[in-house]
Design a protein around this motif. Sequence first.
Motif, PDB file in Angstrom:
ATOM      1  N   PHE A  19       0.848  -1.182   0.000  1.00 57.65           N
ATOM      2  CA  PHE A  19       0.000   0.000   0.000  1.00 57.65           C
ATOM      3  C   PHE A  19       0.886   1.235   0.000  1.00 57.65           C
ATOM      4  N   ARG A  20       0.463   2.234  -0.735  1.00 58.92           N
ATOM      5  CA  ARG A  20       1.215   3.475  -0.822  1.00 58.92           C
ATOM      6  C   ARG A  20       0.763   4.411   0.289  1.00 58.92           C
ATOM      7  N   GLY A  22       1.880   8.115   1.144  1.00 56.97           N
ATOM      8  CA  GLY A  22       2.711   9.206   0.650  1.00 56.97           C
ATOM      9  C   GLY A  22       3.598   8.685  -0.455  1.00 56.97           C
ATOM     10  N   LYS A  23       4.911   8.821  -0.293  1.00 58.34           N
ATOM     11  CA  LYS A  23       5.853   8.296  -1.284  1.00 58.34           C
ATOM     12  C   LYS A  23       6.347   6.902  -0.912  1.00 58.34           C
ATOM     13  N   ALA A  24       6.026   6.463   0.293  1.00 61.28           N
ATOM     14  CA  ALA A  24       6.495   5.161   0.769  1.00 61.28           C
ATOM     15  C   ALA A  24       5.557   4.044   0.326  1.00 61.28           C
ATOM     16  N   LEU A  25       6.128   2.861   0.170  1.00 61.35           N
ATOM     17  CA  LEU A  25       5.364   1.671  -0.140  1.00 61.35           C
ATOM     18  C   LEU A  25       5.479   0.754   1.073  1.00 61.35           C
ATOM     19  N   VAL A  26       4.346   0.414   1.683  1.00 57.83           N
ATOM     20  CA  VAL A  26       4.335  -0.361   2.922  1.00 57.83           C
ATOM     21  C   VAL A  26       3.768  -1.750   2.645  1.00 57.83           C
ATOM     22  N   ARG A  27       4.460  -2.782   3.135  1.00 55.95           N
ATOM     23  CA  ARG A  27       3.988  -4.154   2.979  1.00 55.95           C
ATOM     24  C   ARG A  27       3.184  -4.530   4.212  1.00 55.95           C
ATOM     25  N   ILE A  28       2.002  -5.082   3.974  1.00 55.05           N
ATOM     26  CA  ILE A  28       1.147  -5.537   5.069  1.00 55.05           C
ATOM     27  C   ILE A  28       0.837  -7.006   4.840  1.00 55.05           C
ATOM     28  N   GLU A  29       1.018  -7.812   5.884  1.00 50.98           N
ATOM     29  CA  GLU A  29       0.809  -9.248   5.793  1.00 50.98           C
ATOM     30  C   GLU A  29      -0.563  -9.613   6.334  1.00 50.98           C
ATOM     31  N   LEU A  51      -3.043   5.565  10.033  1.00 53.12           N
ATOM     32  CA  LEU A  51      -2.360   5.745   8.759  1.00 53.12           C
ATOM     33  C   LEU A  51      -2.500   4.488   7.894  1.00 53.12           C
ATOM     34  N   PHE A  52      -2.299   3.314   8.497  1.00 55.01           N
ATOM     35  CA  PHE A  52      -2.463   2.051   7.780  1.00 55.01           C
ATOM     36  C   PHE A  52      -3.922   1.838   7.401  1.00 55.01           C
ATOM     37  N   GLN A  53      -4.840   2.185   8.302  1.00 55.80           N
ATOM     38  CA  GLN A  53      -6.266   2.039   8.015  1.00 55.80           C
ATOM     39  C   GLN A  53      -6.642   2.870   6.792  1.00 55.80           C
ATOM     40  N   ARG A  54      -6.171   4.106   6.753  1.00 55.63           N
ATOM     41  CA  ARG A  54      -6.481   4.988   5.624  1.00 55.63           C
ATOM     42  C   ARG A  54      -5.870   4.448   4.330  1.00 55.63           C
ATOM     43  N   ALA A  55      -4.637   3.939   4.403  1.00 52.59           N
ATOM     44  CA  ALA A  55      -3.971   3.406   3.215  1.00 52.59           C
ATOM     45  C   ALA A  55      -4.731   2.198   2.661  1.00 52.59           C
ATOM     46  N   ILE A  56      -5.173   1.301   3.533  1.00 51.59           N
ATOM     47  CA  ILE A  56      -5.915   0.116   3.099  1.00 51.59           C
ATOM     48  C   ILE A  56      -7.248   0.527   2.488  1.00 51.59           C
ATOM     49  N   GLU A  57      -7.963   1.429   3.164  1.00 51.47           N
ATOM     50  CA  GLU A  57      -9.296   1.804   2.707  1.00 51.47           C
ATOM     51  C   GLU A  57      -9.280   2.683   1.460  1.00 51.47           C
TER      52      GLU A  57
END
Length: 140
Positions: A19-20, A22-29, A51-57
């Motif tokens: 998931f993006r 900002g400019k970062a790409l975050v891996r979620i398992e 922040l993760f919740q917003r990125a996923i949604e």
Amino acid sequence: MKKRITYEIHGQIERNSYFRIGKALVRIEFTGGAINSTGVYPAQYTTENPLFQRAIENSEAFRIGEIKRGKVELLDDAHEPSATEHGEEEKTTVTSVTNMQQARSLLMAAPYNCQLSELQNKSAIKAVAEQKGVSFPNWL
């Protein structure tokens, strides 16, 4: 008031998604899924991090229904350690944690703010939790 949201991917046992933020790409398992004689259990990821919740949604997978919201818990600050009259921290018991990913997510969120590099395996997670005054009685 914070929310702890469990996201589910039905029909999969586990999945790594990116998931993006900002400019970062975050891996979620997404883990913990199962397909057996008792039924199909979706892969899950639980987080309190807004922040993760917003990125996923905001992701395409969530919009098309590939990832769905599961359990949503409203949290107060009861799971945070409080100081006793002697200045020592009490041991905080978190009964909702039942697996390594949930324990890792809890320790990475505020107020503990641990780094992922400190939480690479079960024994490391338990050691950090002990140091921070947290116990997970429902996770062996």
